[in-house]
Scaffold this active site. Structure first.
Site, PDB file in Angstrom:
ATOM      1  N   CYS A  26       0.860  -1.186   0.000  1.00 36.50           N
ATOM      2  CA  CYS A  26       0.000   0.000   0.000  1.00 36.50           C
ATOM      3  C   CYS A  26       0.893   1.231   0.000  1.00 36.50           C
ATOM      4  CB  CYS A  26      -1.007  -0.013   1.146  1.00 36.50           C
ATOM      5  SG  CYS A  26      -0.327   0.262   2.780  1.00 36.50           S
ATOM      6  N   CYS A  55      -4.548  -0.376  -2.126  1.00 30.40           N
ATOM      7  CA  CYS A  55      -5.086   0.977  -2.273  1.00 30.40           C
ATOM      8  C   CYS A  55      -4.756   1.493  -3.661  1.00 30.40           C
ATOM      9  CB  CYS A  55      -4.527   1.906  -1.208  1.00 30.40           C
ATOM     10  SG  CYS A  55      -2.747   1.966  -1.155  1.00 30.40           S
ATOM     11  N   CYS A  64       2.887   1.339  -8.085  1.00 38.32           N
ATOM     12  CA  CYS A  64       3.620   0.116  -7.763  1.00 38.32           C
ATOM     13  C   CYS A  64       4.649  -0.191  -8.852  1.00 38.32           C
ATOM     14  CB  CYS A  64       2.641  -1.053  -7.639  1.00 38.32           C
ATOM     15  SG  CYS A  64       3.407  -2.569  -7.082  1.00 38.32           S
TER      16      CYS A  64
END
Length: 139
Positions: free
Chosen positions: A10, A82, A89
């Site tokens: 996250c 999230c 990412c």
């Protein structure tokens, strides 16, 4: 037998991914090595620790970490929790499965202390239910 590696990501590795790591160790620990990290490391949120302790899972010794590229490469499953982590990412190897399970950020809850605490408990329970479902069904 080698365990598979699941990596919960996250934004700050403070609340959601920390709770997911705790739940993951409870429900998946026999078959998976469970880790969590964030785009940034904001420290483990004390309310996340308190919320998990309330249901008998101790995450007080977990650390808030940024994403480890070596661990990311080793992971059999990467789970983003999230929107920010899903967007930012790092690229995952094409042979690695990556899924997104979106949950509200309890650290951003507004209202009275009681209302904010209710959000921590709700998100904790939602994450636990999702991971239990994954443990039972593989999905």
């Amino acid at each position: 037998m080698n365990k598979k590696v699941i990596y919960f990501l996250c934004t700050g590795n403070s609340c959601r991914s920390q709770m997911a790591e705790g739940w993951g160790k409870k429900y998946l620990g026999d078959e998976w090595d469970v880790y969590s990290a964030g785009i940034e490391a904001h420290g483990v949120n004390p309310n996340a620790v308190k919320a998990m302790k309330e249901i008998g899972i101790d995450i007080s010794e977990q650390t808030s970490d940024t994403i480890d590229q070596e661990l990311l490469q080793k992971a059999d499953l990467v789970v983003t929790l999230c929107g920010h982590a899903a967007d930012v990412c790092p690229a995952t190897p094409s042979n690695k499965e990556r899924v997104h399970w979106g949950f509200d950020d309890p650290a951003k809850a507004e209202g009275t202390d009681e209302e904010k605490w209710a959000v921590f408990r709700r998100v904790r329970d939602e994450i636990g239910k999702r991971i239990k479902t994954f443990a039972e069904t593989g999905k």
